[in-house]
Scaffold this motif. Structure first.
Motif, PDB file in Angstrom:
ATOM      1  N   GLY A  36       0.787  -1.223   0.000  1.00 42.74           N
ATOM      2  CA  GLY A  36       0.000   0.000   0.000  1.00 42.74           C
ATOM      3  C   GLY A  36       0.817   1.269   0.000  1.00 42.74           C
ATOM      4  O   GLY A  36       0.341   2.300  -0.477  1.00 42.74           O
ATOM      5  N   GLU A  37       2.043   1.219   0.528  1.00 43.54           N
ATOM      6  CA  GLU A  37       2.804   2.452   0.695  1.00 43.54           C
ATOM      7  C   GLU A  37       4.259   2.260   0.277  1.00 43.54           C
ATOM      8  O   GLU A  37       4.893   1.259   0.621  1.00 43.54           O
ATOM      9  N   CYS A  38       4.762   3.233  -0.429  1.00 43.55           N
ATOM     10  CA  CYS A  38       6.193   3.412  -0.650  1.00 43.55           C
ATOM     11  C   CYS A  38       6.627   4.584   0.217  1.00 43.55           C
ATOM     12  O   CYS A  38       6.149   5.707   0.031  1.00 43.55           O
ATOM     13  N   TRP A  39       7.477   4.314   1.204  1.00 49.06           N
ATOM     14  CA  TRP A  39       8.068   5.389   1.995  1.00 49.06           C
ATOM     15  C   TRP A  39       9.305   5.846   1.216  1.00 49.06           C
ATOM     16  O   TRP A  39      10.346   5.207   1.245  1.00 49.06           O
ATOM     17  N   ALA A  40       9.142   6.950   0.522  1.00 51.62           N
ATOM     18  CA  ALA A  40      10.121   7.372  -0.465  1.00 51.62           C
ATOM     19  C   ALA A  40      11.253   8.196   0.134  1.00 51.62           C
ATOM     20  O   ALA A  40      12.418   8.041  -0.239  1.00 51.62           O
ATOM     21  N   ILE A  41      10.901   9.114   1.038  1.00 50.02           N
ATOM     22  CA  ILE A  41      11.899   9.945   1.728  1.00 50.02           C
ATOM     23  C   ILE A  41      11.493   9.972   3.186  1.00 50.02           C
ATOM     24  O   ILE A  41      10.563  10.678   3.572  1.00 50.02           O
ATOM     25  N   GLU A  79      14.104  14.991  15.019  1.00 54.63           N
ATOM     26  CA  GLU A  79      13.698  14.101  13.937  1.00 54.63           C
ATOM     27  C   GLU A  79      13.704  14.842  12.600  1.00 54.63           C
ATOM     28  O   GLU A  79      13.396  16.036  12.533  1.00 54.63           O
ATOM     29  N   PHE A  80      14.047  14.125  11.533  1.00 54.80           N
ATOM     30  CA  PHE A  80      13.872  14.660  10.190  1.00 54.80           C
ATOM     31  C   PHE A  80      12.421  15.108  10.051  1.00 54.80           C
ATOM     32  O   PHE A  80      11.509  14.346  10.384  1.00 54.80           O
ATOM     33  N   PRO A  81      12.144  16.320   9.571  1.00 55.71           N
ATOM     34  CA  PRO A  81      10.791  16.887   9.751  1.00 55.71           C
ATOM     35  C   PRO A  81       9.720  16.373   8.809  1.00 55.71           C
ATOM     36  O   PRO A  81       8.527  16.431   9.144  1.00 55.71           O
ATOM     37  N   LEU A  82      10.102  15.890   7.619  1.00 56.54           N
ATOM     38  CA  LEU A  82       9.103  15.540   6.614  1.00 56.54           C
ATOM     39  C   LEU A  82       9.171  14.062   6.241  1.00 56.54           C
ATOM     40  O   LEU A  82      10.161  13.380   6.500  1.00 56.54           O
ATOM     41  N   LEU A  83       8.101  13.598   5.617  1.00 54.79           N
ATOM     42  CA  LEU A  83       8.026  12.225   5.127  1.00 54.79           C
ATOM     43  C   LEU A  83       7.261  12.256   3.809  1.00 54.79           C
ATOM     44  O   LEU A  83       6.161  12.810   3.741  1.00 54.79           O
ATOM     45  N   THR A  84       7.869  11.711   2.761  1.00 49.86           N
ATOM     46  CA  THR A  84       7.231  11.617   1.452  1.00 49.86           C
ATOM     47  C   THR A  84       6.834  10.171   1.207  1.00 49.86           C
ATOM     48  O   THR A  84       7.664   9.262   1.340  1.00 49.86           O
ATOM     49  N   SER A 271      10.859  13.910  -5.812  1.00 50.20           N
ATOM     50  CA  SER A 271      10.318  12.646  -6.287  1.00 50.20           C
ATOM     51  C   SER A 271      10.086  12.779  -7.785  1.00 50.20           C
ATOM     52  O   SER A 271       9.413  13.723  -8.228  1.00 50.20           O
ATOM     53  N   VAL A 272      10.630  11.844  -8.569  1.00 51.92           N
ATOM     54  CA  VAL A 272      10.522  11.899 -10.024  1.00 51.92           C
ATOM     55  C   VAL A 272       9.250  11.156 -10.436  1.00 51.92           C
ATOM     56  O   VAL A 272       9.166   9.937 -10.284  1.00 51.92           O
ATOM     57  N   LEU A 273       8.281  11.885 -10.961  1.00 48.80           N
ATOM     58  CA  LEU A 273       6.997  11.296 -11.352  1.00 48.80           C
ATOM     59  C   LEU A 273       7.022  10.752 -12.768  1.00 48.80           C
ATOM     60  O   LEU A 273       6.355   9.755 -13.067  1.00 48.80           O
ATOM     61  N   GLU A 274       7.748  11.425 -13.661  1.00 54.50           N
ATOM     62  CA  GLU A 274       7.804  11.034 -15.067  1.00 54.50           C
ATOM     63  C   GLU A 274       9.161  11.403 -15.639  1.00 54.50           C
ATOM     64  O   GLU A 274       9.796  12.358 -15.185  1.00 54.50           O
ATOM     65  N   GLY A 275       9.589  10.647 -16.646  1.00 54.67           N
ATOM     66  CA  GLY A 275      10.694  11.066 -17.490  1.00 54.67           C
ATOM     67  C   GLY A 275      12.083  10.714 -16.997  1.00 54.67           C
ATOM     68  O   GLY A 275      12.274  10.004 -16.014  1.00 54.67           O
ATOM     69  N   ASP A 276      13.048  11.264 -17.730  1.00 56.53           N
ATOM     70  CA  ASP A 276      14.471  11.136 -17.429  1.00 56.53           C
ATOM     71  C   ASP A 276      15.077  12.529 -17.479  1.00 56.53           C
ATOM     72  O   ASP A 276      14.922  13.238 -18.485  1.00 56.53           O
ATOM     73  N   VAL A 277      15.764  12.899 -16.436  1.00 53.50           N
ATOM     74  CA  VAL A 277      16.295  14.256 -16.314  1.00 53.50           C
ATOM     75  C   VAL A 277      17.723  14.197 -15.802  1.00 53.50           C
ATOM     76  O   VAL A 277      18.061  13.357 -14.953  1.00 53.50           O
ATOM     77  N   ASN A 278      18.556  15.078 -16.318  1.00 51.29           N
ATOM     78  CA  ASN A 278      19.910  15.246 -15.797  1.00 51.29           C
ATOM     79  C   ASN A 278      19.930  16.403 -14.803  1.00 51.29           C
ATOM     80  O   ASN A 278      19.359  17.462 -15.071  1.00 51.29           O
ATOM     81  N   VAL A 279      20.578  16.159 -13.679  1.00 54.28           N
ATOM     82  CA  VAL A 279      20.800  17.200 -12.678  1.00 54.28           C
ATOM     83  C   VAL A 279      22.265  17.620 -12.802  1.00 54.28           C
ATOM     84  O   VAL A 279      23.171  16.807 -12.561  1.00 54.28           O
ATOM     85  N   TRP A 280      22.497  18.865 -13.194  1.00 52.47           N
ATOM     86  CA  TRP A 280      23.856  19.378 -13.364  1.00 52.47           C
ATOM     87  C   TRP A 280      24.263  20.159 -12.127  1.00 52.47           C
ATOM     88  O   TRP A 280      23.586  21.103 -11.728  1.00 52.47           O
ATOM     89  N   ILE A 281      25.386  19.737 -11.513  1.00 48.67           N
ATOM     90  CA  ILE A 281      25.919  20.382 -10.305  1.00 48.67           C
ATOM     91  C   ILE A 281      27.404  20.607 -10.506  1.00 48.67           C
ATOM     92  O   ILE A 281      28.173  19.637 -10.654  1.00 48.67           O
ATOM     93  N   GLU A 282      27.803  21.861 -10.554  1.00 49.47           N
ATOM     94  CA  GLU A 282      29.214  22.231 -10.714  1.00 49.47           C
ATOM     95  C   GLU A 282      29.848  21.485 -11.884  1.00 49.47           C
ATOM     96  O   GLU A 282      30.957  20.949 -11.787  1.00 49.47           O
ATOM     97  N   GLY A 283      29.115  21.445 -13.010  1.00 50.95           N
ATOM     98  CA  GLY A 283      29.648  20.852 -14.232  1.00 50.95           C
ATOM     99  C   GLY A 283      29.543  19.347 -14.328  1.00 50.95           C
ATOM    100  O   GLY A 283      29.906  18.768 -15.360  1.00 50.95           O
ATOM    101  N   GLU A 284      29.027  18.685 -13.280  1.00 50.76           N
ATOM    102  CA  GLU A 284      28.891  17.227 -13.279  1.00 50.76           C
ATOM    103  C   GLU A 284      27.430  16.848 -13.530  1.00 50.76           C
ATOM    104  O   GLU A 284      26.515  17.451 -12.963  1.00 50.76           O
TER     105      GLU A 284
END
Length: 320
Positions: A36-41, A79-84, A271-284
């Motif tokens: 029933g549940e995916c605890w994602a974060i 405690e970590f404050p949020l839950l996804t 949370s990635v709902l659809e697709g494929d995406v690149n995350v660019w951080i400091e050229g990486e």
């Protein structure tokens, strides 16, 4: 320390109302046909995600919150404050309500109550949720519960994909059959059941109800919270603001192409709902895809997104 997305391994929870849609939608390897549940974060004591990459690979989010608070802008709180979560309501959930922080601390000895919000990922035709009730007083509420007058008490709403609902603590609510949602909530697992359709649990007994606690914490009469969705179209991205309130802010991002550089205000949950995406951080370049969940920690000061995809993005609004 981290100059990359902190990728998290999802956890799964079996529920009597669960199914297999999380496998069909995201390719997850489910432990049960009633998942029933995916605890994602999650950094919750009942289930915390393992970090899959970087210098803290193999550690849990719960451990990392305790030992490396610098990754979260030194935010206060034990405690970590949020839950996804992602929920698959193959059958209807119980009618329930959650306490606020004060009640959770005094009655349950827990740090957080539970305010939440729902982004509807998928809904079958004529699917419904329960959001609120029609009682005008505690006496009327109890009378209708005692008499089993659920149709006169509970307020149903039709839903479809893309809908968004804010569910503050004290709100009587239930997710109906045939609905899949992404839930952003306080890091709490306190639930008081009002009604469970006389279902039997795995032990063959009716599941416990919590009417006294429910009445004590419920908002009576019900009032709909006012929320206003706003949208901004900027380079490579449609950015829809869903809500900002005491505990969290939540947005829906549609990516088409290359975005401008985005400043990280503190740390962000993705949370990635659809697709494929690149995350660019400091050229990486760091690739993410549908079904992934990650945190961009405070050590990532800025980033750029490239590709085609959709995210739910959230962050905590707790004060330091």
């Amino acid at each position: 320390m981290y100059k990359e997305p902190m990728m998290l391994a999802p956890l799964f929870k079996e529920r009597i109302w669960g199914g297999t849609n999380l496998r069909d939608m995201y390719g997850y390897p489910l432990p049960s046909p009633r998942t029933g549940e995916c605890w994602a974060i999650s950094g919750h004591e009942s289930g915390t995600n393992e970090i899959m990459n970087g210098p803290l690979a193999g550690s849990t989010l719960r451990e990392t919150w305790t030992d490396h608070r610098e990754l979260f802008s030194e935010e206060a709180g034990e405690e970590f404050p949020l839950l996804t979560k992602i929920l698959d309501a193959n059958d209807k959930l119980s009618v329930q309500v959650h306490p606020d922080d004060t009640y959770a601390k005094e009655k349950e000895s827990k740090p957080y109550g539970k305010t939440e919000c729902w982004y509807i990922l998928d809904a079958e035709e004529d699917a419904e949720i329960i959001l609120g009730h029609y009682a005008t007083s505690e006496e009327e509420f109890r009378e209708r519960v005692d008499n089993g007058e659920w149709d006169e008490l509970l307020r149903p709403l039709k839903v479809e994909a893309g809908d968004f609902f804010y569910v503050p603590s004290g709100t009587i609510h239930a997710i109906g059959a045939g609905v899949r949602i992404l839930e952003t909530q306080q890091n709490s697992d306190i639930t008081y059941r009002v009604y469970d359709y006389d279902r039997l649990g795995q032990d063959g007994e009716k599941r416990e109800l919590h009417l006294d606690d429910s009445v004590e914490v419920a908002s009576i009469p019900h009032e709909d919270p006012g929320i206003e969705r706003t949208t901004a179209i900027i380079k490579g991205m449609k950015r829809e603001h869903l809500i900002s309130e005491e505990y969290f802010s939540v947005e829906h991002w549609d990516i088409h192409g290359m975005t401008h550089e985005i400043r990280n205000p503190s740390y962000l949950l993705f949370s990635v709902l659809e697709g494929d995406v690149n995350v660019w951080i400091e050229g990486e370049r760091h690739g993410v895809e549908k079904g992934d969940h990650f945190i961009l920690p405070a050590s990532v000061k800025a980033f750029t997104l490239e590709g085609t995809g959709a995210f739910i993005v959230s962050h905590s609004n707790k004060e330091k």
